[in-house]
Enzyme design. Structure first.
Site, PDB file in Angstrom:
ATOM      1  N   GLY A  96     129.515 -33.949 -48.228  1.00 55.54           N
ATOM      2  CA  GLY A  96     129.957 -33.869 -49.612  1.00 55.54           C
ATOM      3  C   GLY A  96     129.266 -34.872 -50.524  1.00 55.54           C
ATOM      4  N   TYR A 134     123.440 -23.236 -48.882  1.00 52.16           N
ATOM      5  CA  TYR A 134     122.124 -22.588 -48.855  1.00 52.16           C
ATOM      6  C   TYR A 134     121.969 -21.611 -50.020  1.00 52.16           C
ATOM      7  CZ  TYR A 134     122.095 -24.456 -44.083  1.00 52.16           C
ATOM      8  OH  TYR A 134     122.154 -25.278 -42.994  1.00 52.16           O
TER       9      TYR A 134
END
Length: 161
Positions: A96, A134
């Site tokens: 994160g 992604y």
């Protein structure tokens, strides 16, 4: 906010890379499939004739936060090398924080700098957090290709003819 740096891995990083391999395998519920040892990691990544490379992302204090293991591929259609990401791992404490994106961008820069025509990797179909990352980068799944594998006894049997 933690500052990170990425550096080329060396043989002295074999234990850290093995730890990351094992943590990734555990996350993927496949820890029992890991046959790698510190010695085999060092030899396969950093030994003579190795075609595989690795980078380590670490904090300014030197704490390993993640790694990427990659190698070159080849596209006959492009007549160019490509870069294939074998493993990307970020420790839970650093998820994160953008470490995965930093590692991917670092590899993309290597690919561009070395004249590669593509940068590719695979992801397990259930890994929704990785897929979101992604796709946010602009990467697209290649659904027209199906990956096949021969390994273990099947590989030995086929090779023996």
């Amino acid at each position: 906010m933690t500052d990170y740096r990425i550096r080329a891995a060396s043989a002295g990083d074999a234990a850290t890379i093995l730890r990351f391999i094992r943590e990734l395998a555990d996350y993927e519920n496949a820890l029992g499939e890991v046959a790698a040892t510190e010695e085999t990691v060092a030899a396969s990544l950093f030994g003579e004739g190795s075609v595989t490379r690795a980078v380590i992302c670490e904090t300014e204090e030197g704490e390993p936060a993640g790694s990427a293991v990659f190698f070159k591929t080849y596209s006959t259609w492009q007549a160019k090398n490509g870069l294939y990401l074998e493993d990307l791992y970020v420790t839970p404490a650093h998820r994160g924080a953008g470490v995965g994106r930093m590692l991917l961008r670092h590899l993309a820069r290597i690919a561009v700098g070395e004249g590669c025509g593509r940068f590719e990797w695979s992801v397990l179909d259930w890994n929704a957090p990785a897929i979101r990352v992604y796709e946010a980068l602009g990467a697209e799944p290649q659904s027209e290709w199906i990956r096949y594998r021969l390994d273990g006894d099947k590989l030995e049997k086929f090779a023996a003819g």
